[in-house]
Write an enzyme that holds these catalytic residues in place. Structure first.
Site, PDB file in Angstrom:
ATOM      1  N   TYR A 154      68.729   3.588  48.159  1.00  0.00           N
ATOM      2  CA  TYR A 154      67.297   3.634  47.854  1.00  0.00           C
ATOM      3  C   TYR A 154      66.962   4.778  46.910  1.00  0.00           C
ATOM      4  O   TYR A 154      66.073   4.647  46.083  1.00  0.00           O
ATOM      5  CB  TYR A 154      66.461   3.699  49.132  1.00  0.00           C
ATOM      6  CG  TYR A 154      65.147   2.946  49.044  1.00  0.00           C
ATOM      7  CD1 TYR A 154      65.085   1.666  48.502  1.00  0.00           C
ATOM      8  CD2 TYR A 154      63.971   3.500  49.525  1.00  0.00           C
ATOM      9  CE1 TYR A 154      63.895   0.972  48.446  1.00  0.00           C
ATOM     10  CE2 TYR A 154      62.770   2.813  49.474  1.00  0.00           C
ATOM     11  CZ  TYR A 154      62.748   1.552  48.929  1.00  0.00           C
ATOM     12  OH  TYR A 154      61.555   0.860  48.872  1.00  0.00           O
ATOM     13  N   LYS A 161      58.308   6.052  46.583  1.00  0.00           N
ATOM     14  CA  LYS A 161      57.459   5.687  47.723  1.00  0.00           C
ATOM     15  C   LYS A 161      56.737   6.913  48.276  1.00  0.00           C
ATOM     16  O   LYS A 161      55.568   6.832  48.678  1.00  0.00           O
ATOM     17  CB  LYS A 161      58.284   5.006  48.807  1.00  0.00           C
ATOM     18  CG  LYS A 161      58.821   3.634  48.423  1.00  0.00           C
ATOM     19  CD  LYS A 161      57.714   2.662  48.057  1.00  0.00           C
ATOM     20  CE  LYS A 161      58.253   1.262  47.798  1.00  0.00           C
ATOM     21  NZ  LYS A 161      57.200   0.317  47.343  1.00  0.00           N
TER      22      LYS A 161
END
Length: 260
Positions: A154, A161
């Protein structure tokens, strides 16, 4: 809770498995008027999907990383007449180099693209739609993912995010001056088109299997869509700057609650 005759904008409808598609479908079933947006690369796909939704659904070409496209989107929505009651930001992208491998080896261009698409675009969308919100109302809802720790993969999307969540707080501050709201829904891992680009996605599913106290169905975006509709509705009129977790309780657990 009712969205009857509310005008809503939904971005990110690129597959029938997406959260955005589920939001649009449920909103239409509840009586809302829905406009979809898609960037040029997804426009034909979005138009095809619009035909599978109940009701008459407009589709507007708009790249949310482009200020010119966002200005054009505002003009189009204004020309349609009437207030816009809510908008859903369901857009994120990072090139493979920004998702996996050594964190510091990701190229600057890829990281900048990930940030512009996945975080800045929320503010860009807010700038476009907020002037169209009704006096003393309106709701902007975005999608995020558990960002409190570092995942095995990620990488820079996790950073994006975190930036998205900070962006949401500042938008809540500014939109609140006109009575509008900004919130995020933090969804558990779902089998969407975006998930297909995440290396090690199965490891995320395994983590949810061990740590989420409720069973999580990665094929069902319905619970996330329902939470999104709640944040679009007046039932959430005193909620802003929030991250609403719809992840079967994963975020609240300190460790595994069951064996895999």
């Amino acid at each position: 809770m009712s969205l009857t005759d509310r005008r809503l904008l939904v971005t990110g409808v690129a597959s029938p498995e997406s959260i955005a598609y589920a939001v649009a479908e449920r909103a239409l079933d509840d009586g809302a008027h829905v406009t979809l947006t898609a960037p040029p690369r997804d426009l034909d796909r979005c138009r095809d999907l619009a035909h599978t939704l109940p009701g008459d659904v407009a589709v507007v070409c708009a790249d949310l990383t482009s200020t010119e496209d966002l200005d054009a989107l505002q003009r189009r929505l204004r020309a349609d007449g009437g207030p816009l009651h809510g908008a859903v930001h369901a857009v994120a992208y990072a090139p493979a180099e920004a998702l996996d491998g050594p964190f510091v080896e990701a190229g600057q261009a890829g990281v900048e693209l990930a940030f512009r698409t996945s975080a800045w675009s929320l503010a860009g969308l807010a700038r476009a739609v907020a002037p169209l919100f009704p006096a003393g109302g309106g709701s902007l809802v975005g999608m995020t993912f558990h960002s409190d720790g570092a995942w095995a993969t990620y990488n820079w999307m996790g950073v994006c995010k975190s930036a998205l969540e900070a962006t949401n707080r500042y938008l809540a501050r500014d939109l609140g001056t006109v009575g509008a709201r900004a919130n995020l829904v933090a969804a558990g891992p779902l089998h969407t088109r975006a998930a297909g680009g995440i290396p090690g996605f199965d490891a995320l599913l395994d983590a949810w299997e061990r740590q989420a106290p409720l069973r999580w169905d990665a094929t069902d975006p319905g619970p996330v869509a329902d939470a999104t509709l709640f944040l679009l509705d007046d039932a959430s009129r005193a909620i802003t700057g929030e991250v609403l977790h719809v992840d079967a309780g994963f975020h609240a657990m300190a460790g595994a609650v069951r064996s895999a």
